[in-house]
Design a protein around this motif. Structure first.
Motif, PDB file in Angstrom:
ATOM      1  N   ASN A 193       0.876  -1.167   0.000  1.00  0.00           N
ATOM      2  CA  ASN A 193       0.000   0.000   0.000  1.00  0.00           C
ATOM      3  C   ASN A 193       0.915   1.220   0.000  1.00  0.00           C
ATOM      4  O   ASN A 193       2.031   1.150   0.511  1.00  0.00           O
TER       5      ASN A 193
ATOM      6  N   ASP B 117       2.514   4.073   1.529  1.00  0.00           N
ATOM      7  CA  ASP B 117       2.732   4.594   2.871  1.00  0.00           C
ATOM      8  C   ASP B 117       3.926   5.535   2.831  1.00  0.00           C
ATOM      9  O   ASP B 117       4.690   5.546   1.868  1.00  0.00           O
TER      10      ASP B 117
ATOM     11  N   ASP C  75       0.910   7.242  13.684  1.00  0.00           N
ATOM     12  CA  ASP C  75      -0.436   7.148  13.114  1.00  0.00           C
ATOM     13  C   ASP C  75      -0.551   7.628  11.671  1.00  0.00           C
ATOM     14  O   ASP C  75      -1.665   7.734  11.155  1.00  0.00           O
TER      15      ASP C  75
ATOM     16  N   ASN D 103       0.601   6.282   8.672  1.00  0.00           N
ATOM     17  CA  ASN D 103       0.240   5.249   7.695  1.00  0.00           C
ATOM     18  C   ASN D 103      -1.025   4.517   8.122  1.00  0.00           C
ATOM     19  O   ASN D 103      -1.221   4.223   9.295  1.00  0.00           O
ATOM     20  N   SER D 104      -1.880   4.256   7.146  1.00  0.00           N
ATOM     21  CA  SER D 104      -3.172   3.613   7.391  1.00  0.00           C
ATOM     22  C   SER D 104      -3.458   2.676   6.219  1.00  0.00           C
ATOM     23  O   SER D 104      -2.661   2.596   5.291  1.00  0.00           O
ATOM     24  N   PRO D 105      -4.612   2.016   6.212  1.00  0.00           N
ATOM     25  CA  PRO D 105      -4.979   1.206   5.039  1.00  0.00           C
ATOM     26  C   PRO D 105      -5.196   2.044   3.779  1.00  0.00           C
ATOM     27  O   PRO D 105      -5.180   1.522   2.676  1.00  0.00           O
ATOM     28  N   GLU D 106      -5.390   3.363   3.925  1.00  0.00           N
ATOM     29  CA  GLU D 106      -5.547   4.262   2.783  1.00  0.00           C
ATOM     30  C   GLU D 106      -4.174   4.607   2.205  1.00  0.00           C
ATOM     31  O   GLU D 106      -3.158   4.354   2.816  1.00  0.00           O
ATOM     32  N   LYS D 107      -4.179   5.241   1.048  1.00  0.00           N
ATOM     33  CA  LYS D 107      -2.942   5.674   0.398  1.00  0.00           C
ATOM     34  C   LYS D 107      -2.463   6.988   1.018  1.00  0.00           C
ATOM     35  O   LYS D 107      -3.196   7.977   1.008  1.00  0.00           O
ATOM     36  N   GLU D 108      -1.239   7.002   1.558  1.00  0.00           N
ATOM     37  CA  GLU D 108      -0.619   8.229   2.038  1.00  0.00           C
ATOM     38  C   GLU D 108       0.465   8.629   1.045  1.00  0.00           C
ATOM     39  O   GLU D 108       1.134   7.766   0.473  1.00  0.00           O
TER      40      GLU D 108
ATOM     41  N   ARG E 159      -3.835  11.978   2.163  1.00  0.00           N
ATOM     42  CA  ARG E 159      -4.370  10.625   2.369  1.00  0.00           C
ATOM     43  C   ARG E 159      -5.594  10.487   1.482  1.00  0.00           C
ATOM     44  O   ARG E 159      -6.444  11.376   1.450  1.00  0.00           O
TER      45      ARG E 159
ATOM     46  N   ARG F 183       1.905  11.601  15.462  1.00  0.00           N
ATOM     47  CA  ARG F 183       0.537  11.378  15.947  1.00  0.00           C
ATOM     48  C   ARG F 183      -0.256  12.672  15.962  1.00  0.00           C
ATOM     49  O   ARG F 183       0.203  13.689  15.489  1.00  0.00           O
TER      50      ARG F 183
END
Length: 180
Positions: A55, A57, A79, A81-86, A100, A117
């Motif tokens: 993904n 990140d 915090d 990076n997430s399941p979404e595209k950064e 994001r 964060r």
């Protein structure tokens, strides 16, 4: 010193004796896409987006100021990076601005306790999608790209931080062609 993306890799070039030298490919490149580098001169850390984890990140690499060697090549901790595209990191001081997928504004994370964060959306004087931010050295002027999906347009914008601490209405920058 300039860090930039060419194809799917990150390069570095030096400005010496009034000229840009040959670009050199950085050692953190992989067979994956490495994109949108930003070097934080204060912490000697390069930030960029990559899909090497499956993904997109934001990753980082620190550089030894004396030897020039890169180390601690890893995803940023916290915090961000997430399941979404950064993507499109910009670090100044102890703040990271980035985009994001699914967020209409620019996101801001703060570096506290060794991690990024306290993420908040930062509207840079527009409600339209905006990203690719750069800040002036004093942090009071922001330059960025605004996307208008209805009009299918992208515009280069500028916003000024007010004395109250909020971003004034963004204005479109007037671009001058190379012929002018």
């Amino acid at each position: 010193e300039l860090f930039f993306q060419k194809g799917a890799d990150i390069y570095r070039a030096l400005f010496e004796k009034g000229r840009w030298g040959a670009a050199s490919k950085l050692p953190m490149n992989t067979d994956f896409i490495e994109t949108n580098p930003h070097y934080d001169i204060e912490t000697h850390t390069l930030y960029w987006a990559t899909n090497r984890g499956g993904n997109f990140d934001i990753w980082q690499a620190k550089r030894n100021h004396n030897t020039g060697e890169w180390y601690q090549i890893m995803p940023v901790v916290g915090d961000v990076n997430s399941p979404e595209k950064e993507d499109q990191p910009f670090v100044q001081g102890r703040e990271m601005r980035f985009s994001r997928a699914g967020a209409s504004g620019n996101l801001v994370a703060h570096f506290r306790g060794g991690v990024w964060r306290d993420i908040k959306i930062e509207k840079l004087g527009t409600d339209l999608y905006h990203a690719e931010i750069s800040l002036s050295h004093d942090g009071k002027t922001a330059w960025f790209v605004e996307g208008d999906s209805k009009m299918q347009e992208m515009r280069f914008m500028r916003s000024i931080l007010s004395e109250k601490g909020d971003w004034q209405e963004a204005t479109q920058m007037e671009l001058i062609s190379a012929r002018d």
